[in-house]
Design a protein around this motif. Structure first.
Motif, PDB file in Angstrom:
ATOM      1  N   GLN A 251       0.804  -1.222   0.000  1.00 49.99           N
ATOM      2  CA  GLN A 251       0.000   0.000   0.000  1.00 49.99           C
ATOM      3  C   GLN A 251       0.838   1.273   0.000  1.00 49.99           C
ATOM      4  O   GLN A 251       0.328   2.343  -0.330  1.00 49.99           O
TER       5      GLN A 251
ATOM      6  N   HIS B 217       0.954  -9.329   4.550  1.00 52.30           N
ATOM      7  CA  HIS B 217      -0.217  -8.452   4.400  1.00 52.30           C
ATOM      8  C   HIS B 217      -0.683  -8.573   2.950  1.00 52.30           C
ATOM      9  O   HIS B 217      -0.640  -7.626   2.174  1.00 52.30           O
ATOM     10  N   TRP B 218      -1.008  -9.822   2.560  1.00 51.54           N
ATOM     11  CA  TRP B 218      -1.755 -10.138   1.326  1.00 51.54           C
ATOM     12  C   TRP B 218      -0.939 -10.172   0.043  1.00 51.54           C
ATOM     13  O   TRP B 218      -1.505 -10.429  -1.028  1.00 51.54           O
TER      14      TRP B 218
ATOM     15  N   GLU C  31      -5.184 -10.228   8.779  1.00 51.50           N
ATOM     16  CA  GLU C  31      -6.566 -10.493   8.368  1.00 51.50           C
ATOM     17  C   GLU C  31      -6.713 -11.681   7.419  1.00 51.50           C
ATOM     18  O   GLU C  31      -7.161 -11.528   6.266  1.00 51.50           O
TER      19      GLU C  31
ATOM     20  N   PHE D 277     -15.973   6.017   2.692  1.00 53.39           N
ATOM     21  CA  PHE D 277     -16.088   4.692   2.086  1.00 53.39           C
ATOM     22  C   PHE D 277     -17.537   4.193   2.151  1.00 53.39           C
ATOM     23  O   PHE D 277     -17.913   3.219   1.509  1.00 53.39           O
TER      24      PHE D 277
ATOM     25  N   GLU E  74      -5.393  -2.104  14.031  1.00 57.93           N
ATOM     26  CA  GLU E  74      -5.911  -1.168  13.033  1.00 57.93           C
ATOM     27  C   GLU E  74      -7.244  -0.618  13.498  1.00 57.93           C
ATOM     28  O   GLU E  74      -8.086  -1.365  14.010  1.00 57.93           O
TER      29      GLU E  74
ATOM     30  N   GLU F 131      -5.466   1.829  -1.551  1.00 55.31           N
ATOM     31  CA  GLU F 131      -6.511   1.129  -0.797  1.00 55.31           C
ATOM     32  C   GLU F 131      -7.065  -0.040  -1.638  1.00 55.31           C
ATOM     33  O   GLU F 131      -8.228  -0.065  -2.030  1.00 55.31           O
ATOM     34  N   TRP F 132      -6.195  -0.983  -1.966  1.00 53.43           N
ATOM     35  CA  TRP F 132      -6.573  -2.235  -2.610  1.00 53.43           C
ATOM     36  C   TRP F 132      -7.498  -1.995  -3.813  1.00 53.43           C
ATOM     37  O   TRP F 132      -7.185  -1.171  -4.646  1.00 53.43           O
TER      38      TRP F 132
HETATM   39  C1  BGC Z   1      -6.515  -3.827   5.930  1.00 49.88           C
HETATM   40  C2  BGC Z   1      -5.827  -2.605   5.369  1.00 49.88           C
HETATM   41  C3  BGC Z   1      -6.854  -1.712   4.699  1.00 49.88           C
HETATM   42  C4  BGC Z   1      -7.826  -1.248   5.753  1.00 49.88           C
HETATM   43  C5  BGC Z   1      -8.896  -0.306   5.243  1.00 49.88           C
HETATM   44  C6  BGC Z   1      -7.835  -3.533   6.595  1.00 49.88           C
HETATM   45  O1  BGC Z   1      -8.756  -4.488   6.197  1.00 49.88           O
HETATM   46  O2  BGC Z   1      -5.655  -4.560   6.752  1.00 49.88           O
HETATM   47  O3  BGC Z   1      -4.833  -3.030   4.491  1.00 49.88           O
HETATM   48  O4  BGC Z   1      -6.282  -0.654   4.018  1.00 49.88           O
HETATM   49  O5  BGC Z   1      -8.473  -2.348   6.311  1.00 49.88           O
HETATM   50  O6  BGC Z   1      -9.691  -0.943   4.301  1.00 49.88           O
END
Ligand code: BGC
Length: 447
Positions: free
Chosen positions: A21, A122-123, A167, A325, A356, A404-405
């Motif tokens: 990210q 982390h993915w 996660e 969001f 987080e 953001e993915w």
């Molecule tokens: C993830 C982050 C992501 C954040 C906000 C979490 O699910 O670990 O990588 O940016 O949420 O969506």
């Protein structure tokens, strides 16, 4: 500025980020391709065709980012290592240039008085491992443990605690069941082996970390699940969802057994698609956890299913503010969740760190919305610690606006605004607020 004396002395303040990210520099110093590089290249996979190719260019700008963290007065920085910097194809010897980057980062953090808290995954799985089946394939768990050992051998003399996975639930569901994240597989319930192999990877990696005298955590995305109504059908659906989201990745770690998914039609069978072998649950459970990382964003409201595919349906949460969001803002969901964990796991529950919590806003520098969001969540968290729940620290998501993915750069979670055209960092109002809060809490405890 209140001194947050309602949170314990010694409470540790942090921020979280993740490699793909923020780092950019995807082709530098021998980094290999990960599933996210491949996924972003698929037309339509990520909003606006964005990718993490440059992201926040943190790979080159990390000294500036550490200076921001020093200004915040952080205790902890949670970041992730890109597996493909350490092992470009996910196997074999370490790539020294990749590890050098994290070595410099760790030294820079320590010099700034900040404890590094790395996440190993982390993915961003090496694409070469995905080509062999990724987390659907048992060998990936062994590869993960070998990578953990290489990282720990290089950094473990300065990094006391490690997070194995971020996660695994979200990675399973978004990445392997629905295909809206990398690696983009839409297998629905046939994705279940990817649940078990992530947990097995955690267990094997945890053993490697423990053998080197290091502490082990995992960061789970957890959500309090609320039935839409009191009807038996809605309550049963909520139980099913709770089992899948919260218990699937926590029961095996803390209790040494899987919840019975088949009871909810969440099969495919009690062995998660035939993935579970004798002795696996011991490998997952035995290393133990020194801490449970909790990533909390919002509760989930669940109703009876409307179509026969799954045993639940998500229902909207009404009457609450929403983030940029569109996520509901429900701070009291955090203590609700922590009390559920306490009731469910009792003495098996290790100390908790909120790894987080945060919200996306528009690009404005005056982010009163974020300050309100974080304040309300810290108020709620303090109610849980005052009631006796052992929470050791809090990491805000996130330091910087970032990739953001699947949403690309359209969702901004940063205490610091990033202009992605110039890479200019500009602290938002919430940055100064967080800095002052940390200072006040620290001063209050010294008085
Ligand atoms: C993830 C982050 C992501 C954040 C906000 C979490 O699910 O670990 O990588 O940016 O949420 O969506």
């Amino acid at each position: 500025m209140p001194d947050r004396h309602d949170l314990p002395a010694g409470f540790r303040w942090g921020v979280s980020t993740a490699a793909y990210q923020i780092e950019g520099a995807v082709d530098e110093d021998g980094r290999g391709p990960s599933v996210w590089d491949a996924f972003c290249a698929r037309p339509g996979a990520v909003k606006n065709g964005d990718s993490g190719r440059t992201a926040c260019d943190h790979y080159h700008r990390w000294p500036e980012d550490i200076a921001l963290m020093r200004e915040l007065g952080l205790d902890t920085y949670r970041f992730s290592l890109a597996w493909t910097r350490v092992q470009p194809t996910g196997r074999g010897p370490a790539n020294p240039a990749g590890l050098d980057f994290y070595d410099r980062l760790v030294d820079g953090l320590l010099e700034a008085g900040i404890t590094p808290l790395p996440t190993l995954f982390h993915w961003d799985l090496p694409q070469a491992l995905e080509d062999g089946g990724g987390w659907l394939h048992r060998d990936t768990a062994h590869r993960f443990a070998a990578y953990a050992a290489l990282a720990a051998d290089r950094l473990g003399d300065r990094v006391p605690a490690w997070i194995t996975l971020n996660e695994p639930f979200v990675h399973l569901v978004y990445g392997y069941a629905l295909g809206i994240h990398a690696p983009g597989r839409a297998l629905m319930l046939d994705a279940m082996p990817a649940a078990h192999h992530q947990l097995l990877g955690h267990g094997l990696a945890a053993a490697e970390l423990r053998a080197r005298g290091l502490d082990v955590l995992i960061a789970n995305n957890l959500t309090p699940v609320r039935p839409a109504t009191d009807s038996p059908a809605d309550r049963a659906a909520a139980d099913a969802y709770d089992t899948l989201h919260n218990r699937l990745f926590t029961d095996p770690l803390l209790l040494g057994r899987y919840p019975d998914l088949t009871a909810y039609g969440l099969g495919p069978d009690p062995d998660l698609g035939g993935a579970v072998r004798d002795g696996d649950l011991t490998l997952i459970h035995a290393p133990g956890l020194d801490g449970l990382g909790v990533n909390y964003y919002n509760p989930t409201r669940i109703a009876a299913p409307t179509d026969p595919g799954l045993p639940f349906a998500e229902a909207p949460i009404e009457g609450v503010p929403r983030t940029h969001f569109g996520w509901p803002v429900v701070p009291e969901g955090l203590p609700e969740l922590l009390h559920t964990l306490q009731a469910r796991y009792g003495t098996a529950l290790p100390p908790i760190t909120i790894t987080e919590n945060g919200c996306s806003t528009d690009a404005a520098l005056d982010d009163a919305f974020r300050i309100d969001y974080l304040t309300a969540h810290l108020d709620a968290l303090a109610r849980a610690t005052t009631a006796g729940i052992d929470v050791r620290g809090y990491c805000a998501w996130s330091l910087l606006d970032n990739f953001e993915w699947a949403e690309g750069y359209s969702q901004r979670f940063g205490l610091v605004h990033v202009d992605f055209a110039t890479q200019q960092r500009t602290p938002r109002a919430s940055f100064a607020w967080y800095r002052d809060l940390i200072a006040a809490h620290r001063a209050g405890n010294q008085a």
